[in-house]
Design a protein around this motif. Structure first.
Motif, PDB file in Angstrom:
ATOM      1  N   LEU A   3       0.857  -1.186   0.000  1.00  0.00           N
ATOM      2  CA  LEU A   3       0.000   0.000   0.000  1.00  0.00           C
ATOM      3  C   LEU A   3       0.894   1.237   0.000  1.00  0.00           C
ATOM      4  CD1 LEU A   3      -2.585  -1.077   2.696  1.00  0.00           C
ATOM      5  CD2 LEU A   3      -3.032  -0.802   0.269  1.00  0.00           C
ATOM      6  N   SER A   4       0.529   2.218  -0.791  1.00  0.00           N
ATOM      7  CA  SER A   4       1.315   3.447  -0.844  1.00  0.00           C
ATOM      8  C   SER A   4       0.937   4.352   0.332  1.00  0.00           C
ATOM      9  CB  SER A   4       1.057   4.176  -2.165  1.00  0.00           C
ATOM     10  OG  SER A   4      -0.260   4.701  -2.184  1.00  0.00           O
ATOM     11  N   GLU A   5       1.763   5.358   0.553  1.00  0.00           N
ATOM     12  CA  GLU A   5       1.453   6.344   1.599  1.00  0.00           C
ATOM     13  C   GLU A   5       0.136   7.052   1.273  1.00  0.00           C
ATOM     14  OE1 GLU A   5       4.598   9.011   2.742  1.00  0.00           O
ATOM     15  OE2 GLU A   5       6.083   7.420   2.582  1.00  0.00           O
ATOM     16  N   ILE A   6      -0.116   7.264  -0.004  1.00  0.00           N
ATOM     17  CA  ILE A   6      -1.373   7.901  -0.418  1.00  0.00           C
ATOM     18  C   ILE A   6      -2.553   6.996  -0.098  1.00  0.00           C
ATOM     19  CG2 ILE A   6      -2.714   8.674  -2.422  1.00  0.00           C
ATOM     20  CD1 ILE A   6      -0.024   9.676  -3.603  1.00  0.00           C
ATOM     21  N   ASP A   7      -2.413   5.686  -0.380  1.00  0.00           N
ATOM     22  CA  ASP A   7      -3.480   4.731  -0.045  1.00  0.00           C
ATOM     23  C   ASP A   7      -3.762   4.750   1.456  1.00  0.00           C
ATOM     24  OD1 ASP A   7      -3.765   3.844  -2.693  1.00  0.00           O
ATOM     25  OD2 ASP A   7      -2.351   2.183  -2.401  1.00  0.00           O
ATOM     26  N   LEU A   8      -2.711   4.714   2.263  1.00  0.00           N
ATOM     27  CA  LEU A   8      -2.881   4.713   3.719  1.00  0.00           C
ATOM     28  C   LEU A   8      -3.533   6.007   4.200  1.00  0.00           C
ATOM     29  CD1 LEU A   8       0.489   3.047   4.740  1.00  0.00           C
ATOM     30  CD2 LEU A   8      -1.793   2.050   4.965  1.00  0.00           C
TER      31      LEU A   8
END
Length: 91
Positions: A3-8
């Motif tokens: 998961l990307s930082e944006i997803d999180l």
């Protein structure tokens, strides 16, 4: 794929927006729409021993590492490639 930082950040914003009204079914649907390629599982909160990553309403969210043959709960966002929505019974 982790998961990307944006997803999180998007997941955190969703959990915060739902707050006390979050139910496992609705949270699961919302997460699938928000992060379409997300590996998502659901279970009863009593089946999970680890501390949740986030909690909202009747749901605990746990980070999952689904990169290997066996899925495992992880506390490290850098290892997370999925989420487990664990439903709690209403108090």
């Amino acid at each position: 794929m982790p998961l990307s930082e944006i997803d999180l950040a998007r997941i955190d914003a969703l959990v915060q927006a739902l707050g006390d009204s979050a139910l496992p079914e609705t949270l699961g649907v919302a997460l699938r729409r928000l992060v379409p390629n997300l590996a998502l599982r659901q279970c009863d909160a009593g089946d999970v021993l680890e501390e949740p990553y986030r909690s909202a309403g009747a749901c605990d969210l746990h980070l999952l590492d689904v990169s290997a043959h066996c899925i495992r709960v992880t506390g490290d966002p850098a290892e997370a490639s999925g989420l487990l929505v664990a439903g709690r019974a209403p108090a």
